[in-house]
Enzyme design. Structure first.
Site, PDB file in Angstrom:
ATOM      1  N   ASP A 193       0.796  -1.283  -0.139  1.00  0.00           N
ATOM      2  CA  ASP A 193       0.057  -0.066  -0.127  1.00  0.00           C
ATOM      3  C   ASP A 193       1.112   1.197  -0.088  1.00  0.00           C
ATOM      4  OD1 ASP A 193      -2.126   1.592   0.211  1.00  0.00           O
ATOM      5  OD2 ASP A 193      -2.874   0.558   1.849  1.00  0.00           O
ATOM      6  N   ASP A 248     -10.548   3.876  -2.046  1.00  0.00           N
ATOM      7  CA  ASP A 248     -11.210   2.942  -1.232  1.00  0.00           C
ATOM      8  C   ASP A 248     -12.732   2.893  -1.240  1.00  0.00           C
ATOM      9  OD1 ASP A 248      -8.942   2.606  -0.250  1.00  0.00           O
ATOM     10  OD2 ASP A 248      -9.052   3.006   2.120  1.00  0.00           O
TER      11      ASP A 248
END
Length: 756
Positions: A510, A573
């Site tokens: 990430d 997200d």
């Protein structure tokens, strides 16, 4: 006044929406007139601040979409408003009022007239000081602060200054969602409408939901009327309209038992409570309905028909087989370096030399037998079909621990998900040492240390592998992860070595804090951290799937494969709302040509079941029809299928979404094509995916707000001649040799077909 009992025959649901309806005098809006400063200065909390360089900003959307894209760190919002004295007179229950700041991405500290009120929704007493760290990642939660009417921080009848300090460690940030207001505590606030957390249960031919109306006050009775209204979404038929009196003593409850025979459509249910004090609630939900036929007791081999691995590396593949146990599973034609456990169907060993190995799988139980061919391709590519599994983030967030992970793995087995091809159990952020902790983050050799929630990663990996499941983990190429834990920066090879030692099969990598160390935003800098980890993983004796999580920057789908990724996030997200899911899903157009075996566009995880980003969970806010759309669209997109829910709370409806093998086969098709958008006709979109058997999967989606009839002409979407048409969710043929198909689709719903 005693307990009351209400038994109403009605359909219920899993998708919930709660709306408070208030009279004008009970509530004042504070969602307009906000000013913004993209810097951080503690003095901005004060009453007298020079605002000449502050700019107007909307609190209905994040700051990225308002000219502050990429703003990471701290920023301030300020608002001046008058608090009318008339509002104070509405405090009939003497319970005070709520200051509703709305949603904040990620953390907030709230100051009123220069005094600290609270942070992340937790109210602090007057005179208290804000804690130093408030970046908790609670970006999904509405911030509500309760104040007494005589709170010294309030100025009645004159101007008040509200200041909000926002912390954003990554991605979009700021106050968003709108709806900021101040409201008096009324009966609607002391009544706990527990339908939100009550499970929906299928009992044979009945849908049943039991919950309570709980009076949380110690002083006041809750009085009023409850109306329940039920309408079929597809049919429009009025099913129930029922009104009951409610009178609940302090601390007592009214049990509600709601049931109805199972329908083949969702129903819209509205609960409206009109309270005696003039307050009101309206609670809406929609009923689930199951389309997937029951799993047969006969053996059935499911999942991918092809599996890729690298020569000489440890090998593990579990044959997904549904049906009654005990069962014997055999594999004819296995290379000598591989062996199968006939009771579990787990194939292990060392990947053989380069080549394609055609294996005949046979599963036998007391009911019969099934056979199917499996191709094991020994080469340089992994994840020849999109990964299917579970990730801890969308339910547990940073509160994840080993036992939660193991519980999820056991559910994969006990609920049969493993038998339908679900195989990865992935730990997201929160297993490392917190970056701000004084404790050592690595040992003397530079190897990463774990926190006390994960005492033994090697043991955890072994436990997952013993269940026939694969082990996933999380890190960041930067110094810190999104949650502020230790990242891999400058220790990439150490971490790759640790992952291999622990038995890791999947790495989510990430971007997060790497933006602080990158030289610039050039394509070379976007690629660099993933190339470094690719090379590190290439030096260990283990196949580890590499998932690039960097939100689509630099059109990652054009180069993700070249830096060693098997999948790459294409968006920020996802959240469990129709706007988030549909915006993400239906925007996957430009990247379609880049999807292929071992290279997948990732529009983020599935938001089905109980989610909440830990530790407080709730049923997904997607309606049942929206959940059918979510699962159908992700399968058509050849997207990785990673559940983000609490698997211990799986209900029959969610299992119906996750265990339909014909739907999953569209996702796992070995051709690896991504569906393309063929039609946009008003609220209707038609997406088509080519399949390896010459057939095509068709998703007809209704993005509108009303039930719609639509006729799709197969020739207009590139399908020549008459075809056999099959309803994939119901697993039944609809017609033979047709060139057109007319269907009726619920709002935000889908018809999923296969033609061949």
């Amino acid at each position: 006044m005693g307990l009351k009992y209400l038994s109403t025959v009605v359909v219920l649901a899993t998708a919930l929406t709660l709306t408070a309806q208030n009279l004008p005098l009970r509530q004042i809006p504070i969602d307009q007139g906000w000013l913004f400063n993209p810097t951080d200065d503690p003095s901005f909390s004060g009453i007298r601040v020079d605002e000449k360089n502050w700019k107007p900003i909307s609190v209905e959307k994040d700051w990225d979409s308002q000219g502050h894209k990429g703003l990471i760190g701290f920023a301030w919002y300020r608002l001046k408003f008058v608090l009318p004295k008339a509002l104070r007179n509405e405090d009939k229950l003497k319970e005070g009022m709520f200051l509703v700041v709305g949603k904040v991405d990620d953390g907030d500290q709230v100051f009123l007239n220069g005094e600290f009120v609270g942070q992340n929704g937790k109210t602090f007493n007057p005179g208290s000081k804000p804690p130093a760290d408030f970046r908790t990642g609670q970006w999904q939660l509405e911030r509500i602060y309760k104040l007494a009417m005589n709170d010294p921080r309030l100025k009645w009848g004159s101007e008040n200054v509200l200041a909000v300090r926002v912390a954003n460690p990554s991605g979009p940030g700021g106050m968003y969602g709108g709806g900021q207001h101040i409201r008096v505590v009324g009966m609607s606030n002391i009544l706990d409408f527990q339908a939100q957390s009550a499970p929906f249960t299928f009992y044979g031919s009945e849908l049943v939901k039991k919950f309570d109306l709980l009076n949380t006050s110690s002083k006041f009775s809750v009085q009023g009327t409850l109306n329940i209204d039920v309408v079929g979404i597809m049919s429009g038929k009025k099913i129930i309209n029922n009104t009951r009196t409610i009178d609940i003593a302090p601390g007592e409850k009214m049990p509600i038992n709601v049931q109805l025979g199972i329908k083949d459509e969702a129903c819209k249910i509205s609960y409206h409570i009109a309270f005696k004090d003039g307050d009101s609630y309206e609670f809406k939900e929609e009923s689930p309905y199951i389309l997937t036929p029951p799993v047969s007791n006969m053996p059935k081999i499911n999942g991918a028909t092809t599996f890729g691995a690298r020569p000489g590396k440890p090998f593990m593949f579990t044959v997904p087989v549904s049906g009654e146990r005990p069962m014997t599973i055999t594999a004819s034609g296995l290379p000598k370096s591989l062996a199968i456990n006939s009771q579990t169907g787990i194939i292990t060993g060392i990947t053989p030399a380069l080549g394609t190995y055609k294996i005949l799988i046979k599963a036998t139980n007391a009911r019969g037998e099934a056979t199917r061919e499996l191709e094991i391709i020994s080469g340089d590519r992994l994840a020849l079909t999109p990964p299917m599994g579970w990730n801890s983030w969308n339910c547990w967030g940073l509160s994840v621990d080993e036992e939660k992970v193991v519980a999820s793995a056991r559910t994969f087995v006990e609920k049969g998900l493993r038998d339908h091809g679900w195989s990865y159990i992935n730990i997201d952020d929160g297993w490392e040492i917190v970056g701000s902790s004084p404790d050592p983050k690595r040992d003397s050799d530079g190897n990463i240390l774990v926190n006390n929630k994960f005492p033994n990663m090697k043991r955890l990996g072994d436990r997952l592998h013993d269940l026939g499941l694969k082990f996933g983990i999380y890190s960041s190429p930067g110094p810190l992860t999104c949650g502020g834990y230790t990242g891999s920066y400058e220790y990439e090879q150490n971490d790759a070595n640790s992952y291999a030692e622990w038995g890791v099969d999947y790495l989510k990598y990430d971007w997060c804090s790497y933006g602080r160390v990158a030289k610039d935003s050039s394509l070379a800098e976007l690629k660099k951290p993933y190339e470094v980890m690719r090379d590190a993983l290439g030096k260990v004796n283990r196949d580890i799937v590499l998932s690039l999580c960097q939100y689509g920057m630099g059109k990652v789908w054009e180069w993700g494969d070249s830096v060693g990724g098997q999948l790459w996030r294409t968006t920020y997200d996802i959240t469990d709302t129709w706007n988030s899911m549909s915006t993400i899903g239906f925007s996957q157009v430009e990247n379609a040509p880049f999807a292929k075996p071992g290279a997948w566009n990732d529009p983020d995880m599935l938001v089905l079941g109980w989610v909440g980003w830990g530790p407080n969970l709730h049923p997904t806010r997607l309606t049942p029809d929206e959940q059918y759309t979510h699962m159908s669209l992700w399968c058509l997109l050849s997207a990785p299928l990673l559940l983000g829910c609490d698997l211990t709370r799986l209900d029959p409806f969610t299992l119906n979404l996750l265990t339909n093998d014909e739907v999953l086969a569209i996702n796992q098709d070995k051709m690896g094509r991504q569906a393309t958008q063929k039609v946009i006709d008003g609220s209707i979109q038609v997406w088509v995916k080519e399949l390896h058997d010459g057939g095509k999967a068709i998703g007809i989606f209704n993005l509108g707000e009303t039930t719609t009839e639509y006729e799709v002409n197969l020739e207009s979407i590139g399908i020549a001649g008459n075809k056999t048409i099959r309803d994939i969710w119901r697993q039944r043929d609809l017609s033979q040799l047709q060139s057109k198909h007319r269907t009726r689709i619920a709002p935000h719903g889908v018809t999923l077909l296969k033609v061949i």
